[in-house]
Design an enzyme around this catalytic site. Structure first.
Site, short mmCIF file in Angstrom:
data_model
loop_
_atom_site.label_atom_id
_atom_site.label_comp_id
_atom_site.label_asym_id
_atom_site.label_seq_id
_atom_site.Cartn_x
_atom_site.Cartn_y
_atom_site.Cartn_z
N LYS A 55 28.19 35.72 30.09
CA LYS A 55 27.45 34.47 30.35
C LYS A 55 26.84 33.93 29.05
CE LYS A 55 24.64 36.26 33.50
NZ LYS A 55 25.10 37.66 33.61
N ARG A 67 18.60 34.71 40.19
CA ARG A 67 19.18 36.03 40.47
C ARG A 67 18.84 36.52 41.86
NH1 ARG A 67 19.42 37.69 34.67
NH2 ARG A 67 20.26 39.77 34.44
N ARG A 111 27.86 46.25 23.21
CA ARG A 111 27.35 44.92 22.84
C ARG A 111 26.30 45.01 21.72
NH1 ARG A 111 25.40 41.02 27.62
NH2 ARG A 111 23.84 42.61 28.05
N ARG A 168 20.44 45.88 22.40
CA ARG A 168 19.35 45.69 23.36
C ARG A 168 18.93 47.03 23.94
NH1 ARG A 168 20.92 40.93 27.47
NH2 ARG A 168 19.98 42.43 28.88
N ARG A 219 21.21 48.02 36.64
CA ARG A 219 21.36 46.57 36.56
C ARG A 219 22.51 46.10 37.45
NH1 ARG A 219 21.70 45.93 30.29
NH2 ARG A 219 21.98 43.72 30.69
P1 AMP Z 1 19.67 39.44 31.01
O1 AMP Z 1 19.46 39.20 29.56
O2 AMP Z 1 19.96 38.19 31.77
O3 AMP Z 1 20.67 40.54 31.29
O4 AMP Z 1 18.26 39.97 31.58
C1 AMP Z 1 17.69 41.18 31.11
C2 AMP Z 1 16.67 41.68 32.10
O5 AMP Z 1 15.62 40.72 32.27
C3 AMP Z 1 17.20 41.92 33.52
O6 AMP Z 1 17.78 43.21 33.67
C4 AMP Z 1 15.92 41.77 34.34
O7 AMP Z 1 15.09 42.91 34.23
C5 AMP Z 1 15.21 40.63 33.62
N1 AMP Z 1 15.61 39.30 34.16
C6 AMP Z 1 16.25 38.30 33.48
N2 AMP Z 1 16.43 37.22 34.26
C7 AMP Z 1 15.89 37.52 35.47
C8 AMP Z 1 15.77 36.83 36.70
N3 AMP Z 1 16.25 35.60 36.85
N4 AMP Z 1 15.16 37.47 37.73
C9 AMP Z 1 14.65 38.72 37.59
N5 AMP Z 1 14.74 39.44 36.46
C10 AMP Z 1 15.35 38.85 35.40
#
Ligand code: AMP
Length: 207
Positions: free
Chosen positions: A15, A90, A124, A152, A163
């Site tokens: 994404k 989400r 990554r 990360r 996740r």
């Molecule tokens: P991402 O970078 O999108 O993979 O997000 C990293 C982490 O941030 C996720 O594993 C969640 O813990 C948190 N997170 C990001 N976006 C959301 C969302 N829309 N709702 C809930 N948690 C989120």
């Protein structure tokens, strides 16, 4: 294109990588809740401190925190013609809240089998200077910047499993919801970055 676009898919689907294609085509700003949360964590704000535990455990941050962040972000001037959401919504409550504050015109779902996700995430790396995302084997960074790349904290095999579980339990049902609204476009995300990028731009052009 009127309204906002949502990039939907499991962690590691690409994404963040594909977002740049859409930003370039539409001029809409990318709004990544993951990036916003990571910045709050590194700035050690109250919100960051609250979110950190959930993120490190690979769990979703509570809806109230996320919805608050988005409401505030959408009041900024560059968001007036819609944005590109990456990693949001989400959960169904997040999507419901979003539908009350802005028009979502297209949802692009990038599909990748679970078996591919772990390799994609564990390899990554990010360039902290540009935000560019690389992969040790699938998308190697130029040799001169390899030394500054970072991984990360939640990109470990252990965290990926939770996740993915959060994705299947809480996020995936949203795909059906958007499909029933007739705005979901599904893309096979298992090809190369260029192949997926081509499919993404076709999806945007058809709108
Ligand atoms: P991402 O970078 O999108 O993979 O997000 C990293 C982490 O941030 C996720 O594993 C969640 O813990 C948190 N997170 C990001 N976006 C959301 C969302 N829309 N709702 C809930 N948690 C989120």
């Amino acid at each position: 294109m009127e309204g906002s676009i949502v990039l939907f898919g499991p962690p590691g689907a690409g994404k963040g990588t594909q977002a740049s294609v859409i930003v370039e085509m539409t001029g809409k700003p990318q709004v990544s809740t993951g990036d916003m949360l990571r910045s709050a964590v590194s700035m050690e704000t109250d919100l960051g401190k609250e979110a950190k535990t959930f993120m490190e455990a690979g769990k979703l941050v509570p809806d109230s925190i996320i919805i608050g962040l988005i409401e505030k972000r959408l009041t900024e001037e560059d968001a007036s013609d819609g944005v590109l959401f990456d990693g949001f919504p989400r959960t169904i409550p997040q999507a419901e809240a979003l539908s009350r504050i802005t028009l979502v015109s297209t949802v692009i779902s990038i599909e990748v089998p679970d078996d591919d996700i772990v390799d994609r995430i564990v390899g990554r790396r990010m360039d902290p200077e540009t935000g560019e995302i690389y992969h040790v084997s699938f998308n190697p960074a130029p040799a001169e910047i390899v030394g500054r790349l970072v991984q990360r904290k939640d990109d470990t095999e252990e965290t990926v499993r939770s996740r993915l579980e959060a994705y299947h339990d809480q996020t995936k049902p949203l795909g059906d919801w958007y499909s029933s609204l007739g705005i979901l476009v599904t893309i096979d995300g298992s090809g190369s970055i260029e192949e997926v990028g081509k499919a993404v731009s076709e999806a945007i052009n058809q709108k």
